[in-house]
Design a protein around this motif. Sequence first.
Motif, mmCIF file in Angstrom:
data_model
loop_
_atom_site.group_PDB
_atom_site.id
_atom_site.type_symbol
_atom_site.label_atom_id
_atom_site.label_comp_id
_atom_site.label_asym_id
_atom_site.label_seq_id
_atom_site.Cartn_x
_atom_site.Cartn_y
_atom_site.Cartn_z
ATOM 1 N N VAL A 150 0.847 -1.187 0.000
ATOM 2 C CA VAL A 150 0.000 0.000 0.000
ATOM 3 C C VAL A 150 0.886 1.242 0.000
ATOM 4 N N VAL A 151 0.686 2.089 -1.009
ATOM 5 C CA VAL A 151 1.377 3.370 -1.106
ATOM 6 C C VAL A 151 0.350 4.460 -0.866
ATOM 7 N N GLY A 152 0.480 5.164 0.247
ATOM 8 C CA GLY A 152 -0.417 6.259 0.574
ATOM 9 C C GLY A 152 0.248 7.594 0.298
ATOM 10 N N VAL A 153 -0.517 8.542 -0.232
ATOM 11 C CA VAL A 153 -0.004 9.881 -0.533
ATOM 12 C C VAL A 153 -1.011 10.886 0.017
ATOM 13 N N ILE A 154 -0.571 11.691 0.978
ATOM 14 C CA ILE A 154 -1.504 12.588 1.656
ATOM 15 C C ILE A 154 -0.854 13.948 1.897
ATOM 16 N N PRO A 155 -1.575 15.028 1.657
ATOM 17 C CA PRO A 155 -1.027 16.353 1.963
ATOM 18 C C PRO A 155 -0.909 16.561 3.474
ATOM 19 N N GLN A 156 0.073 17.330 3.869
ATOM 20 C CA GLN A 156 0.277 17.600 5.288
ATOM 21 C C GLN A 156 -0.989 18.166 5.936
ATOM 22 N N SER A 157 -1.706 19.002 5.199
ATOM 23 C CA SER A 157 -2.903 19.644 5.764
ATOM 24 C C SER A 157 -4.031 18.665 6.048
ATOM 25 N N LEU A 158 -3.978 17.458 5.465
ATOM 26 C CA LEU A 158 -5.035 16.476 5.673
ATOM 27 C C LEU A 158 -4.617 15.324 6.577
ATOM 28 N N VAL A 159 -3.404 15.350 7.095
ATOM 29 C CA VAL A 159 -2.916 14.234 7.910
ATOM 30 C C VAL A 159 -3.837 13.981 9.098
ATOM 31 N N ALA A 160 -4.241 15.049 9.781
ATOM 32 C CA ALA A 160 -5.123 14.877 10.936
ATOM 33 C C ALA A 160 -6.571 14.668 10.507
ATOM 34 N N ARG A 161 -7.042 15.415 9.499
ATOM 35 C CA ARG A 161 -8.445 15.355 9.094
ATOM 36 C C ARG A 161 -8.825 13.977 8.545
ATOM 37 N N GLU A 162 -7.946 13.386 7.736
ATOM 38 C CA GLU A 162 -8.244 12.083 7.147
ATOM 39 C C GLU A 162 -7.551 10.953 7.889
ATOM 40 N N PHE A 163 -6.962 11.264 9.051
ATOM 41 C CA PHE A 163 -6.328 10.239 9.879
ATOM 42 C C PHE A 163 -5.347 9.410 9.051
ATOM 43 N N ALA A 164 -4.223 10.011 8.718
ATOM 44 C CA ALA A 164 -3.229 9.345 7.867
ATOM 45 C C ALA A 164 -2.968 7.921 8.353
ATOM 46 N N LYS A 165 -2.894 6.994 7.409
ATOM 47 C CA LYS A 165 -2.698 5.576 7.725
ATOM 48 C C LYS A 165 -1.198 5.310 7.818
ATOM 49 N N HIS A 166 -0.697 5.273 9.038
ATOM 50 C CA HIS A 166 0.754 5.197 9.256
ATOM 51 C C HIS A 166 1.321 3.804 9.055
ATOM 52 N N ASP A 167 0.466 2.783 8.888
ATOM 53 C CA ASP A 167 1.000 1.436 8.653
ATOM 54 C C ASP A 167 1.027 1.075 7.165
ATOM 55 N N CYS A 168 0.911 2.089 6.286
ATOM 56 C CA CYS A 168 1.094 1.836 4.860
ATOM 57 C C CYS A 168 2.502 1.284 4.624
#
Length: 196
Positions: free
Chosen positions: A65-83
């Motif tokens: 799994v390759v996740g790509v998320i903007p810094q501004s959405l890390v908290a809002r979309e609950f970044a998946k740290h086990d990617c």
Amino acid sequence: MTAAPAFSLCVYCGSRLGAEPCYAQLAEQVGHWIGRHGGQLVYGGGNAGLMGAVASATLAAGGRVVGVIPQSLVAREFAKHDCTELHVVASMHERKRLMAERADAFLALPGGLGTLEELFEVWTWRQLGYHAKPIGVLNANGYWDGLLAFLRQTHAAGFVGEEQLALVDVGDHPETLLPRLVQAAGWVDAADLRAI
């Protein structure tokens, strides 16, 4: 050293679960299919909604799994740290660019405004010749029926050609649509898929 994935599929979908349980079930089916077939999911990096469901299912089935998320959405979309890989980028433009670069095909699941925007962007890029990667829309439970009807209306009104509509493969089940995308991208043939 880890073997390269058999294929890399970018999935666009909602950061919400939706009103019906069937949407999460669909996301899980897609993730399980990717993982079972040795593939790699490229997606928006969130752990909420259908995004989290497809990523968790891919990992559980043994896929990357390759996740790509903007810094501004890390908290809002609950970044998946086990990617397998989590890329935190500066902007939405950078997110979409990296997702497109890391994938060899695109798939839209149920989702909202962001999913629509991502689907139409890669569709537009394809019609303009910026890429030649397959695009699929998974219309399970008729989620996309209204949009597909509207697109037929744009064709009837003379704004969208048949050749543009034909750039997107619409299917109603992961087990039939995903193999078509894989084959269209030139990853494996049908016999190889049956053997996996």
